[in-house]
Write a protein that holds these residues in place. Structure first.
Motif, PDB file in Angstrom:
ATOM      1  N   ALA A 183      11.864   0.201  -4.203  1.00 46.63           N
ATOM      2  CA  ALA A 183      13.048  -0.501  -4.696  1.00 46.63           C
ATOM      3  C   ALA A 183      12.698  -1.537  -5.755  1.00 46.63           C
ATOM      4  CB  ALA A 183      13.776  -1.176  -3.531  1.00 46.63           C
ATOM      5  N   GLN A 184      11.490  -2.086  -5.672  1.00 44.01           N
ATOM      6  CA  GLN A 184      11.072  -3.097  -6.634  1.00 44.01           C
ATOM      7  C   GLN A 184      10.253  -2.516  -7.782  1.00 44.01           C
ATOM      8  OE1 GLN A 184       9.204  -6.438  -4.719  1.00 44.01           O
ATOM      9  NE2 GLN A 184      11.000  -6.912  -3.499  1.00 44.01           N
ATOM     10  N   GLY A 185      10.042  -1.185  -7.756  1.00 45.79           N
ATOM     11  CA  GLY A 185       9.304  -0.559  -8.840  1.00 45.79           C
ATOM     12  C   GLY A 185       7.798  -0.753  -8.764  1.00 45.79           C
ATOM     13  N   TRP A 186       7.284  -1.015  -7.567  1.00 46.83           N
ATOM     14  CA  TRP A 186       5.850  -1.190  -7.379  1.00 46.83           C
ATOM     15  C   TRP A 186       5.262   0.074  -6.763  1.00 46.83           C
ATOM     16  CZ3 TRP A 186       3.921  -6.586  -5.475  1.00 46.83           C
ATOM     17  CH2 TRP A 186       4.449  -7.577  -6.295  1.00 46.83           C
ATOM     18  N   PRO A 187       3.965   0.304  -6.971  1.00 45.34           N
ATOM     19  CA  PRO A 187       3.327   1.399  -6.233  1.00 45.34           C
ATOM     20  C   PRO A 187       3.359   1.102  -4.737  1.00 45.34           C
ATOM     21  CG  PRO A 187       1.922   0.602  -8.024  1.00 45.34           C
ATOM     22  CD  PRO A 187       3.037  -0.387  -7.878  1.00 45.34           C
ATOM     23  N   ALA A 188       3.550   2.125  -3.945  1.00 45.13           N
ATOM     24  CA  ALA A 188       3.557   1.934  -2.497  1.00 45.13           C
ATOM     25  C   ALA A 188       2.150   1.579  -2.031  1.00 45.13           C
ATOM     26  CB  ALA A 188       4.037   3.195  -1.800  1.00 45.13           C
ATOM     27  N   PRO A 189       1.959   0.413  -1.418  1.00 46.78           N
ATOM     28  CA  PRO A 189       0.617   0.028  -0.981  1.00 46.78           C
ATOM     29  C   PRO A 189       0.199   0.804   0.259  1.00 46.78           C
ATOM     30  CG  PRO A 189       2.217  -1.607  -0.281  1.00 46.78           C
ATOM     31  CD  PRO A 189       2.970  -0.599  -1.107  1.00 46.78           C
ATOM     32  N   ALA A 190      -1.075   0.806   0.523  1.00 49.71           N
ATOM     33  CA  ALA A 190      -1.624   1.437   1.726  1.00 49.71           C
ATOM     34  C   ALA A 190      -2.649   0.495   2.315  1.00 49.71           C
ATOM     35  CB  ALA A 190      -2.256   2.782   1.383  1.00 49.71           C
ATOM     36  N   TRP A 191      -2.787   0.514   3.635  1.00 51.88           N
ATOM     37  CA  TRP A 191      -3.763  -0.363   4.288  1.00 51.88           C
ATOM     38  C   TRP A 191      -4.249   0.280   5.577  1.00 51.88           C
ATOM     39  CZ3 TRP A 191      -5.091  -2.812   8.745  1.00 51.88           C
ATOM     40  CH2 TRP A 191      -6.019  -3.849   8.641  1.00 51.88           C
TER      41      TRP A 191
ATOM     42  N   ALA B 205       4.954   1.028   7.785  1.00 57.94           N
ATOM     43  CA  ALA B 205       4.556   1.668   6.532  1.00 57.94           C
ATOM     44  C   ALA B 205       5.762   2.178   5.752  1.00 57.94           C
ATOM     45  CB  ALA B 205       3.569   2.801   6.806  1.00 57.94           C
ATOM     46  N   ARG B 206       6.716   2.814   6.427  1.00 58.05           N
ATOM     47  CA  ARG B 206       7.884   3.352   5.732  1.00 58.05           C
ATOM     48  C   ARG B 206       8.734   2.222   5.138  1.00 58.05           C
ATOM     49  NH1 ARG B 206      10.927   7.950   5.491  1.00 58.05           N
ATOM     50  NH2 ARG B 206       8.855   8.899   5.468  1.00 58.05           N
ATOM     51  N   ALA B 207       8.946   1.153   5.899  1.00 55.97           N
ATOM     52  CA  ALA B 207       9.740   0.039   5.396  1.00 55.97           C
ATOM     53  C   ALA B 207       9.081  -0.590   4.170  1.00 55.97           C
ATOM     54  CB  ALA B 207       9.925  -1.012   6.494  1.00 55.97           C
ATOM     55  N   ILE B 208       7.760  -0.727   4.200  1.00 59.25           N
ATOM     56  CA  ILE B 208       7.046  -1.297   3.059  1.00 59.25           C
ATOM     57  C   ILE B 208       7.118  -0.366   1.862  1.00 59.25           C
ATOM     58  CG2 ILE B 208       4.756  -1.917   2.201  1.00 59.25           C
ATOM     59  CD1 ILE B 208       5.932  -4.055   3.922  1.00 59.25           C
ATOM     60  N   ALA B 209       6.977   0.936   2.096  1.00 62.69           N
ATOM     61  CA  ALA B 209       7.049   1.909   0.998  1.00 62.69           C
ATOM     62  C   ALA B 209       8.433   1.889   0.359  1.00 62.69           C
ATOM     63  CB  ALA B 209       6.714   3.305   1.511  1.00 62.69           C
TER      64      ALA B 209
END
Length: 222
Positions: A77-85, A68-72
């Protein structure tokens, strides 16, 4: 359930195992899936009521808790909302949209530029084992496209064997480039030959290309 899902997955696959050779032309891709939870923008079709009881979502991404932390960080870094699953919200989303089964995949690089050699193999194995447990727990709702640690070809071959033979994955997912190396790289040929011999289902997912980005456009769409 497993055989039915595999037949359906084969029917909707968008790519063959072997990449296109130079001089060939790809057919225009057709949208066959829906956005999963945490998608950075709404898709109109995803809001449409659906009634097909056999609908399969082949484009559904999971995020294991330990990633989760790596994805966030990558999303930031890419300016996207941090996803959750999580499993419960994924099933609730599928119920709302009349999706019978979601084929889970992990659509992010499994090794960063500063990671130690071999790290990608460890991450890929962990993601695939976690996904396999979700499928084992709910085989009626989930399937698996295993992640491979490209550009490590030997590692990818070993992980494909483990995922397809031991975990009974429905197929594999690869990014459109692995650390800037595209799927037509001759070094990847042993992997495509192995997957071709298996008649494996391969999902190719867009990844941010090397080089400068386009302002206002997400990297994977360039």
């Amino acid at each position: 359930q497993r055989a039915w899902r595999r037949r359906a997955a084969v029917a909707v696959r968008a790519v063959a195992c072997r990449p296109l050779r130079k001089g060939t032309r790809a057919a225009k891709p057709r949208m066959t899936s829906l956005a999963g939870p945490g998608a950075p923008w709404p898709i109109k079709e995803a809001q449409t009521a659906m009634t097909d009881p056999a609908r399969i979502d082949v484009h559904q991404h999971l995020i294991p808790p330990d990633r989760a932390r790596a994805i966030a960080d990558r999303a930031a870094a890419q300016g996207w909302p941090a996803p959750a699953w999580d499993k419960r919200s994924a099933i609730a989303m599928m119920d709302r949209r009349a999706i019978a089964t979601g084929i889970l995949s992990y659509a992010a690089p499994v090794q960063g530029p500063d990671d130690a050699p071999g790290r990608a193999r460890t991450v890929a194995r962990g993601v695939n084992e976690y996904t396999a447990e979700l499928v084992k727990d709910r085989p009626d709702r989930f399937g698996q496209f295993a992640v491979l640690p490209l550009p490590d070809v030997d590692g990818a071959l070993a992980e494909a064997s483990h995922a397809l033979d031991d975990l009974d994955a429905d197929g594999v997912m690869v990014l459109s480039n692995a650390q800037g190396r595209y799927l037509g790289d001759p070094a990847f040929e042993p992997l495509w030959s192995d997957l071709d011999a298996r008649a494996a289902v391969v999902l190719v997912h867009p990844a941010t290309p090397p080089g400068a980005g386009v302002p206002g456009l997400p990297g994977p769409l360039v």
